[in-house]
Enzyme design. Structure first.
Site, PDB file in Angstrom:
ATOM      1  N   PHE A 166       0.810  -1.347   0.058  1.00 19.48           N
ATOM      2  CA  PHE A 166      -0.010   0.130  -0.125  1.00 19.48           C
ATOM      3  C   PHE A 166       0.906   1.200   0.093  1.00 19.48           C
ATOM      4  O   PHE A 166       0.278   2.308  -0.387  1.00 19.48           O
ATOM      5  CB  PHE A 166      -0.943  -0.096   1.351  1.00 19.48           C
ATOM      6  CG  PHE A 166      -0.420   0.499   2.498  1.00 19.48           C
ATOM      7  CD1 PHE A 166      -0.113   1.909   2.884  1.00 19.48           C
ATOM      8  CD2 PHE A 166       0.147  -0.357   3.420  1.00 19.48           C
ATOM      9  CE1 PHE A 166       0.322   2.118   3.773  1.00 19.48           C
ATOM     10  CE2 PHE A 166       0.738  -0.288   4.776  1.00 19.48           C
ATOM     11  CZ  PHE A 166       0.935   1.143   4.785  1.00 19.48           C
ATOM     12  N   LYS A 190      -0.946  -7.232  -9.105  1.00 17.26           N
ATOM     13  CA  LYS A 190      -1.701  -7.201  -8.260  1.00 17.26           C
ATOM     14  C   LYS A 190      -1.458  -6.184  -7.064  1.00 17.26           C
ATOM     15  O   LYS A 190      -0.656  -6.486  -6.291  1.00 17.26           O
ATOM     16  CB  LYS A 190      -1.612  -8.720  -7.646  1.00 17.26           C
ATOM     17  CG  LYS A 190      -2.969  -9.213  -6.760  1.00 17.26           C
ATOM     18  CD  LYS A 190      -3.615  -8.270  -5.796  1.00 17.26           C
ATOM     19  CE  LYS A 190      -2.814  -8.250  -4.408  1.00 17.26           C
ATOM     20  NZ  LYS A 190      -3.582  -7.299  -3.445  1.00 17.26           N
ATOM     21  N   GLU A 193      -4.786  -3.676  -2.032  1.00 18.80           N
ATOM     22  CA  GLU A 193      -6.252  -3.461  -2.154  1.00 18.80           C
ATOM     23  C   GLU A 193      -6.622  -2.180  -1.160  1.00 18.80           C
ATOM     24  O   GLU A 193      -7.820  -2.029  -1.128  1.00 18.80           O
ATOM     25  CB  GLU A 193      -6.999  -4.859  -1.243  1.00 18.80           C
ATOM     26  CG  GLU A 193      -6.721  -5.008   0.149  1.00 18.80           C
ATOM     27  CD  GLU A 193      -5.571  -5.541   0.631  1.00 18.80           C
ATOM     28  OE1 GLU A 193      -4.422  -5.422  -0.369  1.00 18.80           O
ATOM     29  OE2 GLU A 193      -5.423  -6.349   1.631  1.00 18.80           O
ATOM     30  N   SER A 243       5.034  -7.135   3.333  1.00 22.09           N
ATOM     31  CA  SER A 243       5.879  -7.432   4.657  1.00 22.09           C
ATOM     32  C   SER A 243       6.592  -8.488   4.990  1.00 22.09           C
ATOM     33  O   SER A 243       6.210  -9.430   3.948  1.00 22.09           O
ATOM     34  CB  SER A 243       4.570  -7.374   5.811  1.00 22.09           C
ATOM     35  OG  SER A 243       3.647  -8.222   5.165  1.00 22.09           O
ATOM     36  N   CYS A 298       9.518   1.907   3.605  1.00 21.57           N
ATOM     37  CA  CYS A 298      10.456   0.950   3.985  1.00 21.57           C
ATOM     38  C   CYS A 298      11.628   1.406   4.302  1.00 21.57           C
ATOM     39  O   CYS A 298      12.618   0.650   4.633  1.00 21.57           O
ATOM     40  CB  CYS A 298      10.333  -0.345   2.942  1.00 21.57           C
ATOM     41  SG  CYS A 298      11.351   0.393   1.393  1.00 21.57           S
ATOM     42  N   GLU A 399       8.456  -4.198  13.332  1.00 21.18           N
ATOM     43  CA  GLU A 399       8.216  -3.087  12.496  1.00 21.18           C
ATOM     44  C   GLU A 399       6.986  -2.276  12.780  1.00 21.18           C
ATOM     45  O   GLU A 399       5.781  -2.694  12.523  1.00 21.18           O
ATOM     46  CB  GLU A 399       8.311  -3.644  11.043  1.00 21.18           C
ATOM     47  CG  GLU A 399       8.513  -2.486  10.129  1.00 21.18           C
ATOM     48  CD  GLU A 399       8.020  -2.977   8.669  1.00 21.18           C
ATOM     49  OE1 GLU A 399       7.490  -4.121   8.373  1.00 21.18           O
ATOM     50  OE2 GLU A 399       8.508  -2.287   7.775  1.00 21.18           O
TER      51      GLU A 399
HETATM   52  P1  NAD Z   1       1.550  -6.662   2.784  1.00 21.24           P
HETATM   53  O1  NAD Z   1       2.628  -7.562   3.115  1.00 21.24           O
HETATM   54  O2  NAD Z   1       0.340  -6.583   3.955  1.00 21.24           O
HETATM   55  O3  NAD Z   1       0.894  -6.757   1.525  1.00 21.24           O
HETATM   56  C1  NAD Z   1       1.572  -6.629   0.500  1.00 21.24           C
HETATM   57  C2  NAD Z   1       0.648  -7.185  -0.800  1.00 21.24           C
HETATM   58  O4  NAD Z   1       0.533  -8.713  -0.451  1.00 21.24           O
HETATM   59  C3  NAD Z   1      -0.694  -6.760  -0.971  1.00 21.24           C
HETATM   60  O5  NAD Z   1      -0.769  -6.527  -2.327  1.00 21.24           O
HETATM   61  C4  NAD Z   1      -1.415  -7.479  -0.314  1.00 21.24           C
HETATM   62  O6  NAD Z   1      -2.947  -7.779  -0.908  1.00 21.24           O
HETATM   63  C5  NAD Z   1      -0.925  -8.948  -0.187  1.00 21.24           C
HETATM   64  N1  NAD Z   1      -1.174  -9.863   0.988  1.00 21.24           N
HETATM   65  C6  NAD Z   1      -1.315  -9.318   2.012  1.00 21.24           C
HETATM   66  N2  NAD Z   1      -1.504 -10.401   3.046  1.00 21.24           N
HETATM   67  C7  NAD Z   1      -1.458 -11.657   2.315  1.00 21.24           C
HETATM   68  C8  NAD Z   1      -1.520 -12.937   2.429  1.00 21.24           C
HETATM   69  N3  NAD Z   1      -1.672 -13.071   3.656  1.00 21.24           N
HETATM   70  N4  NAD Z   1      -1.459 -13.855   1.456  1.00 21.24           N
HETATM   71  C9  NAD Z   1      -1.225 -13.287   0.232  1.00 21.24           C
HETATM   72  N5  NAD Z   1      -1.119 -12.106   0.067  1.00 21.24           N
HETATM   73  C10 NAD Z   1      -1.157 -11.077   0.868  1.00 21.24           C
HETATM   74  O7  NAD Z   1       2.253  -5.284   3.231  1.00 21.24           O
HETATM   75  P2  NAD Z   1       1.571  -3.856   3.209  1.00 21.24           P
HETATM   76  O8  NAD Z   1       1.174  -3.637   4.534  1.00 21.24           O
HETATM   77  O9  NAD Z   1       0.924  -3.456   1.957  1.00 21.24           O
HETATM   78  O10 NAD Z   1       2.927  -2.669   3.055  1.00 21.24           O
HETATM   79  C11 NAD Z   1       3.826  -2.536   4.026  1.00 21.24           C
HETATM   80  C12 NAD Z   1       5.066  -3.412   4.135  1.00 21.24           C
HETATM   81  O11 NAD Z   1       5.709  -3.671   3.101  1.00 21.24           O
HETATM   82  C13 NAD Z   1       5.957  -3.041   5.432  1.00 21.24           C
HETATM   83  O12 NAD Z   1       6.416  -4.207   5.899  1.00 21.24           O
HETATM   84  C14 NAD Z   1       7.167  -2.273   4.632  1.00 21.24           C
HETATM   85  O13 NAD Z   1       8.302  -2.429   5.030  1.00 21.24           O
HETATM   86  C15 NAD Z   1       6.911  -3.264   3.364  1.00 21.24           C
HETATM   87  N6  NAD Z   1       7.756  -2.701   2.216  1.00 21.24           N
HETATM   88  C16 NAD Z   1       8.942  -3.185   1.775  1.00 21.24           C
HETATM   89  C17 NAD Z   1       9.808  -2.632   0.761  1.00 21.24           C
HETATM   90  C18 NAD Z   1      11.363  -3.082   0.458  1.00 21.24           C
HETATM   91  O14 NAD Z   1      11.422  -2.174  -0.612  1.00 21.24           O
HETATM   92  N7  NAD Z   1      11.737  -3.867   1.283  1.00 21.24           N
HETATM   93  C19 NAD Z   1       9.206  -1.439  -0.166  1.00 21.24           C
HETATM   94  C20 NAD Z   1       7.844  -0.997   0.612  1.00 21.24           C
HETATM   95  C21 NAD Z   1       7.257  -1.575   1.350  1.00 21.24           C
END
Ligand code: NAD
Length: 514
Positions: A166, A190, A193, A243, A298, A399
């Site tokens: 997000f 994808k 959401e 994450s 991040c 985090e």
């Molecule tokens: P998230 O892991 O909740 O979601 C990421 C994606 O995975 C979304 O498209 C979501 O729909 C999907 N998703 C969520 N739960 C899922 C599940 N149980 N099974 C399958 N798919 C699932 O992450 P977020 O909250 O959207 O973003 C924040 C996180 O992203 C933080 O941890 C941040 O550090 C990380 N991030 C990392 C970087 C990097 O370059 N390392 C960059 C940006 C964000």
């Protein structure tokens, strides 16, 4: 059956978000048919703004079928034509950056100048991909044996997918699809959401730029869509950003299904401040990198590690700056820090202040004292500063992903480096010092993928790649830049010989002579 929605398909100048954000399959908006949707909020008001379709397995399959059908022609499209389309995409996104940024402010909540910064960094990736003819050049070795030449070419993988978080709804997809498309792959996005509208608007820009139908598709949804992507036999590779627990799931499931996977994950970035640092510069950096985008980056600084007796002056300097951070909605031209993504996330972030205090830390500034936290229906909290933190506290170990800076006080440089290196995450880290030798030693010692020297958010430019170490990355290759080209192509080595009358004979041996 998929249903094409005509709403707003050609109106680039005045985008109106759909009431239910659709998919984008085969070059058109497609309404969801699963009967499942998710809420999309305006974080600045707390109001439900619209819904987003959640894809079924069949809808994912329809997008993959469209991408698969368009792959042979896209792959065979000349490099010069693909480059021309990449230039057009770049120019269209640049021309419509305000509209893209407006979607980010409306659904993510980041303030307009931050949203425009995100779009600008995304455009850099499109510009890098415009150099694809040069980037795909292989090597050629003449006369490796008598009359035999060997050369290497890099070819696209096929249908590839990107699953995005997000916090960067425009830039992170561009990290992925720019290189993927330029290399000749077709793409399934994808998006998160939580803020899905920008993805459909960008898809429309791609169509306007001349991307053929089916080459770029968007599937909205949740775990159902992600899990189908991870298992789909026609998807060759997956790029993920999100994450750590989900990154691990994506990496393990995707590779088990024989896909190439790069999964960028969570972070807890340390900023080390040595006693000789410029304290004003370090305080400015800590505030900017800790509270920018409400800490939902991040590469945000989460922990300031202060060495020696500069801790008190540094904490004072940060405290002085915090009341000047203008927290507000994106509609307020003076706002510097917007709301968090959801109420639930805001409340989780807020809970760490009591958690830290109960564990023995000092809450030097409590973001819950901010008027917007108390009075607004939006998901606001002010900046928090938690001092005297130790490594066994949750405020250090988790985090938080919000505007919460923690401070750990140590005595020596060695202690500071041990802290950085013992932390399970290794996305980025920074050092503040006037000593070039100390900075160079830190660059040598730090276990992190990106290091800043007097720079708090060491985000590389698009011609270097981006990625962490340890629990911040699952996979081998970093994202975008040269490693992105490597990820989205596979090598083929050709050994060639041309008929030379009189030199051919039967030879059942394995070549021995040089
Ligand atoms: P998230 O892991 O909740 O979601 C990421 C994606 O995975 C979304 O498209 C979501 O729909 C999907 N998703 C969520 N739960 C899922 C599940 N149980 N099974 C399958 N798919 C699932 O992450 P977020 O909250 O959207 O973003 C924040 C996180 O992203 C933080 O941890 C941040 O550090 C990380 N991030 C990392 C970087 C990097 O370059 N390392 C960059 C940006 C964000």
């Amino acid at each position: 059956m998929t249903q094409v929605v005509e709403q707003n398909a050609n109106d680039m100048a005045t985008p109106v978000p759909a009431q239910v954000v659709p998919h984008w399959i085969g070059g058109a908006r497609v309404a969801g048919t699963s009967g499942r949707t998710g809420p999309v909020y305006d974080p600045a008001t707390g109001r439900l703004a619209r819904e987003v379709a959640f894809a079924s397995v069949e809808e994912v399959d329809a997008a993959v079928a469209a991408a698969r059908a368009s792959f042979p022609a896209w792959r065979a499209t000349s490099l010069s034509k693909r480059t021309d389309i990449m230039f057009r995409i770049r120019n269209l996104v640049e021309a419509h950056k305000e509209e893209v940024a407006a979607f980010l402010t409306a659904e993510h909540g980041k303030v307009p100048f931050d949203a425009l910064g995100e779009v600008a960094r995304g455009i850099e990736n499109l510009e890098f991909a415009c150099g694809v003819p040069n980037l795909l050049k292989g090597g050629f070795s003449e006369q490796v044996s008598g009359g035999i030449d060997v050369y290497q070419i890099r070819q696209p993988l096929g249908v590839v997918a990107g699953i995005t978080p997000f916090n960067f709804p425009a830039m992170v997809p561009m990290w992925m699809f720019a290189n993927a498309l330029a290399c000749g792959n077709t793409f399934i996005l994808k998006p998160s959401e939580k803020d899905p509208s920008a993805s459909v608007y960008v898809a429309e820009l791609l169509r306007e730029a001349g991307v053929p139908n089916g080459v770029f598709n968007v599937i909205q949804g949740d775990k159902v869509a992600v899990d189908r992507i991870l298992e789909h036999p026609d998807i060759a590779a997956i790029s993920f950003v999100g994450s750590t627990p989900v990154a691990r799931h994506v990496y393990e499931t995707g590779t088990r299904h024989h896909k190439r996977v790069q999964a960028l994950a969570g972070a807890k970035n340390h900023m080390v401040v040595l006693p000789d640092a410029d304290i004003d510069m370090a305080a400015d950096a800590a505030v900017s990198a800790g509270y920018g985008s409400s800490g939902e980056r991040c590469m945000a600084i989460a922990t300031v590690v202060v060495v020696g007796d500069v801790a008190d002056p540094l904490v004072e300097a940060i405290k002085e700056r915090i009341p000047k951070v203008n927290v507000g909605p994106g509609t307020d031209p003076g706002a510097e820090m917007g709301p968090l993504i959801t109420r639930e996330h805001r409340d989780r972030v807020a809970s760490y202040n009591d958690n830290g205090a109960a564990a023995g830390a000092t809450v030097a500034v409590d973001g819950r004292d901010h008027a917007l936290y108390k009075e607004s229906d939006g998901f606001f909290i002010g900046p928090s500063l938690i001092d005297h933190v130790t490594t066994e506290m949750d405020v250090y170990r988790d985090e938080i992903f919000g505007p919460t800076l923690t401070v750990i006080r140590v005595e020596t440089y060695e202690e500071a480096v041990r802290l950085v290196n013992d932390n399970p995450w290794g996305n980025g880290t920074a050092i503040f010092t006037r000593d070039g030798g100390a900075a160079r030693q830190f660059q040598f010692d730090a276990h992190a993928g990106m290091v800043g020297i007097n720079v708090p958010i060491p985000v590389p430019v698009s011609y270097y790649s981006f990625g962490g170490w340890k629990a911040s990355l699952f996979g081998d290759l970093h994202m975008y830049g040269p490693e992105g080209i490597q990820f989205y192509t596979r090598a083929k080595v050709v050994t060639a010989r041309w008929p030379d009358p009189g030199t051919s004979k039967v030879d059942l041996g394995f070549p021995r002579t040089r």
